[in-house]
Design a protein around this motif. Structure first.
Motif, PDB file in Angstrom:
ATOM      1  N   ARG A  30      20.338 -58.526 -23.608  1.00 59.45           N
ATOM      2  CA  ARG A  30      21.522 -58.679 -24.475  1.00 59.45           C
ATOM      3  C   ARG A  30      21.852 -57.361 -25.163  1.00 59.45           C
ATOM      4  O   ARG A  30      23.016 -56.960 -25.228  1.00 59.45           O
ATOM      5  CB  ARG A  30      21.265 -59.757 -25.530  1.00 59.45           C
ATOM      6  N   VAL A  51      28.149 -60.273 -23.318  1.00 61.28           N
ATOM      7  CA  VAL A  51      26.759 -60.398 -23.780  1.00 61.28           C
ATOM      8  C   VAL A  51      26.315 -61.864 -23.721  1.00 61.28           C
ATOM      9  O   VAL A  51      25.190 -62.179 -23.317  1.00 61.28           O
ATOM     10  CB  VAL A  51      26.578 -59.830 -25.211  1.00 61.28           C
ATOM     11  N   THR A  52      27.227 -62.773 -24.079  1.00 59.92           N
ATOM     12  CA  THR A  52      26.906 -64.202 -24.033  1.00 59.92           C
ATOM     13  C   THR A  52      26.671 -64.648 -22.585  1.00 59.92           C
ATOM     14  O   THR A  52      25.699 -65.362 -22.286  1.00 59.92           O
ATOM     15  CB  THR A  52      28.034 -65.034 -24.679  1.00 59.92           C
ATOM     16  N   SER A  55      23.340 -63.428 -21.429  1.00 64.49           N
ATOM     17  CA  SER A  55      22.249 -64.220 -21.979  1.00 64.49           C
ATOM     18  C   SER A  55      22.032 -65.485 -21.146  1.00 64.49           C
ATOM     19  O   SER A  55      20.903 -65.857 -20.827  1.00 64.49           O
ATOM     20  CB  SER A  55      22.577 -64.576 -23.440  1.00 64.49           C
ATOM     21  N   GLU A  56      23.132 -66.136 -20.762  1.00 62.91           N
ATOM     22  CA  GLU A  56      23.044 -67.360 -19.947  1.00 62.91           C
ATOM     23  C   GLU A  56      22.406 -67.077 -18.585  1.00 62.91           C
ATOM     24  O   GLU A  56      21.534 -67.818 -18.124  1.00 62.91           O
ATOM     25  CB  GLU A  56      24.430 -67.958 -19.732  1.00 62.91           C
ATOM     26  N   ARG A  59      18.704 -66.032 -18.709  1.00 61.56           N
ATOM     27  CA  ARG A  59      17.847 -67.193 -18.973  1.00 61.56           C
ATOM     28  C   ARG A  59      17.712 -68.070 -17.722  1.00 61.56           C
ATOM     29  O   ARG A  59      16.639 -68.601 -17.441  1.00 61.56           O
ATOM     30  CB  ARG A  59      18.405 -68.002 -20.143  1.00 61.56           C
ATOM     31  N   LEU A 113      25.913 -75.560 -19.282  1.00 65.07           N
ATOM     32  CA  LEU A 113      27.126 -74.763 -19.496  1.00 65.07           C
ATOM     33  C   LEU A 113      26.967 -73.306 -19.090  1.00 65.07           C
ATOM     34  O   LEU A 113      27.922 -72.529 -19.134  1.00 65.07           O
ATOM     35  CB  LEU A 113      27.522 -74.804 -20.983  1.00 65.07           C
ATOM     36  N   GLY A 114      25.752 -72.934 -18.665  1.00 68.00           N
ATOM     37  CA  GLY A 114      25.468 -71.513 -18.428  1.00 68.00           C
ATOM     38  C   GLY A 114      26.285 -70.906 -17.304  1.00 68.00           C
ATOM     39  O   GLY A 114      26.958 -69.895 -17.495  1.00 68.00           O
ATOM     40  N   GLY A 117      30.108 -71.465 -17.878  1.00 69.37           N
ATOM     41  CA  GLY A 117      30.484 -70.660 -19.044  1.00 69.37           C
ATOM     42  C   GLY A 117      30.522 -69.177 -18.697  1.00 69.37           C
ATOM     43  O   GLY A 117      31.468 -68.472 -19.045  1.00 69.37           O
ATOM     44  N   LEU A 121      33.690 -66.650 -18.970  1.00 68.88           N
ATOM     45  CA  LEU A 121      33.615 -65.509 -19.886  1.00 68.88           C
ATOM     46  C   LEU A 121      33.771 -64.164 -19.172  1.00 68.88           C
ATOM     47  O   LEU A 121      33.769 -63.125 -19.814  1.00 68.88           O
ATOM     48  CB  LEU A 121      32.273 -65.533 -20.642  1.00 68.88           C
TER      49      LEU A 121
ATOM     50  N   GLU B  92      35.143 -70.739 -25.058  1.00 68.81           N
ATOM     51  CA  GLU B  92      35.225 -70.462 -23.634  1.00 68.81           C
ATOM     52  C   GLU B  92      33.934 -70.840 -22.910  1.00 68.81           C
ATOM     53  O   GLU B  92      33.949 -71.268 -21.760  1.00 68.81           O
ATOM     54  CB  GLU B  92      35.543 -68.984 -23.406  1.00 68.81           C
ATOM     55  N   LEU B  93      32.830 -70.680 -23.607  1.00 65.51           N
ATOM     56  CA  LEU B  93      31.545 -71.078 -23.028  1.00 65.51           C
ATOM     57  C   LEU B  93      31.528 -72.591 -22.786  1.00 65.51           C
ATOM     58  O   LEU B  93      30.914 -73.067 -21.840  1.00 65.51           O
ATOM     59  CB  LEU B  93      30.409 -70.673 -23.977  1.00 65.51           C
TER      60      LEU B  93
END
Ligand SMILES: Nc1ncnc2c1ncn2[C@@H]1O[C@H](COP(=O)(O)OP(=O)(O)O)[C@@H](O)[C@H]1O
Ligand SMILES: [Mg+2]
Lengths: 143, 132
Positions: A30, A51-52, A55-56, A59, A113-114, A117, A121, B92-93
């Motif tokens: 991250r 970055v989000t 992270s998903e 992981r 949701l990874g 999502g 994103l 959005e996620l």
């Protein structure tokens, strides 16, 4: 959302590869992605999005892929700058990618949701996976 | 092992998340909060996240879990201080954070909690009067 092979011929101005072996590695990834996103000139919201997503995907590589690595590229195509991340593992692979991309689908007790999502994103999203071989997810976000 | 401190103010537990959360820390916080709500009878849990640069589905699930546990123990969860860029990204996620209230900052979060505690008091006294 385009499902493209993320720009194989786009010039890379910087590249680094980081391991994904532990939760601490996910934290480090991250931080590295944040640094590169700033370098590519992404605004705060775009930084937060990539970055989000990172992270998903980190992981997932850790939890489902048994660990792996991520290549972080800073891209420049003419005036356009961006960040591209390529997560790979040699885990069990994903038997049904469409299903795995469906919101709330999880085999691990997560929120499911990874993947969906991370796709939302990102500006570019590409996934390839083979059962028994592994999984590679590549995303890019442009300034 | 590191742990995140839990403060108590009135009937409310306050947690400030200041570090980039990793798995063990998140699980420890869930456990500690559960024990503390039960032992103190707190009616509210206020989680301050202004230091968090992202909220991913892992942290989202932690917040969901804390809210669900709190609910069972008759406490309300309010998340305060979420950065605007984080809030935009969450949508959005696809994180819905159902059952979690949010407030701009600690003061407003506390005010929401106090309003609820106050309502409860009034219900209580109305019932007491009726029973007389
Ligand atoms: N790298 C991977 N290797 C194998 N399976 C994966 C991988 N990434 C995702 N998956 C599968 O896709 C599902 C959905 O992933 P995701 O959307 O991130 O949700 P979650 O992690 O909450 O389960 C996972 O539950 C898992 O079955
Ligand atoms: Mg996941």
């Amino acid at each position: 959302m385009r499902m493209t092979k993320t720009g194989a011929r786009v010039p890379v101005t910087r590249t680094e590869t980081l391991p994904i072996r532990s939760g601490d590695d996910v934290v480090r990834i991250r931080q590295a992605v944040r640094t590169r996103a700033i370098e590519a000139g992404l605004g705060l919201v775009d930084q937060t999005k990539i970055v989000t997503a990172a992270s998903e995907l980190a992981r997932n590589a850790l939890d489902y892929g048994g660990g792996g690595e991520v290549r972080v590229d800073v891209l420049q195509e003419g005036m356009r700058k961006g960040v591209r991340l390529s997560f790979s593992d040699q885990g069990p692979g994903i038997p049904d990618i469409q299903k795995a991309l469906t919101d709330h689908y999880t085999t691990g007790g997560g929120l499911g949701l990874g993947l969906g999502g991370a796709k939302r994103l990102s500006n570019e999203f590409h996934i390839e996976s083979a059962v028994g071989v592994g999984t590679r997810v590549t995303i890019a976000r442009w300034k | 092992m590191d742990r995140i401190p839990i403060l108590k103010l009135g009937g409310v537990l306050i947690v400030t998340i200041q570090v980039d959360m990793h798995d063990r820390l998140a699980l420890a916080l869930e456990e500690d909060l559960t024990a503390k709500i039960a032992s103190t009878g707190a009616r509210g849990v206020l989680i301050e996240i202004s230091a968090l640069e992202i909220v991913d589905s892992f942290i989202g699930r932690m917040l969901d879990n804390i809210a669900a546990i709190s609910r069972v123990l008759d406490a309300e969860t309010v998340v305060v201080g979420m950065r605007p860029a984080v809030a935009i990204t969450l949508v959005e996620l696809g994180l819905e954070l159902t059952g979690i209230k949010t407030a701009l900052n600690v003061e407003r979060g506390m005010a929401m909690m106090q309003a609820r505690l106050h309502e409860d008091d009034e219900d209580g006294s109305a019932r007491a009067r009726y029973e007389d």
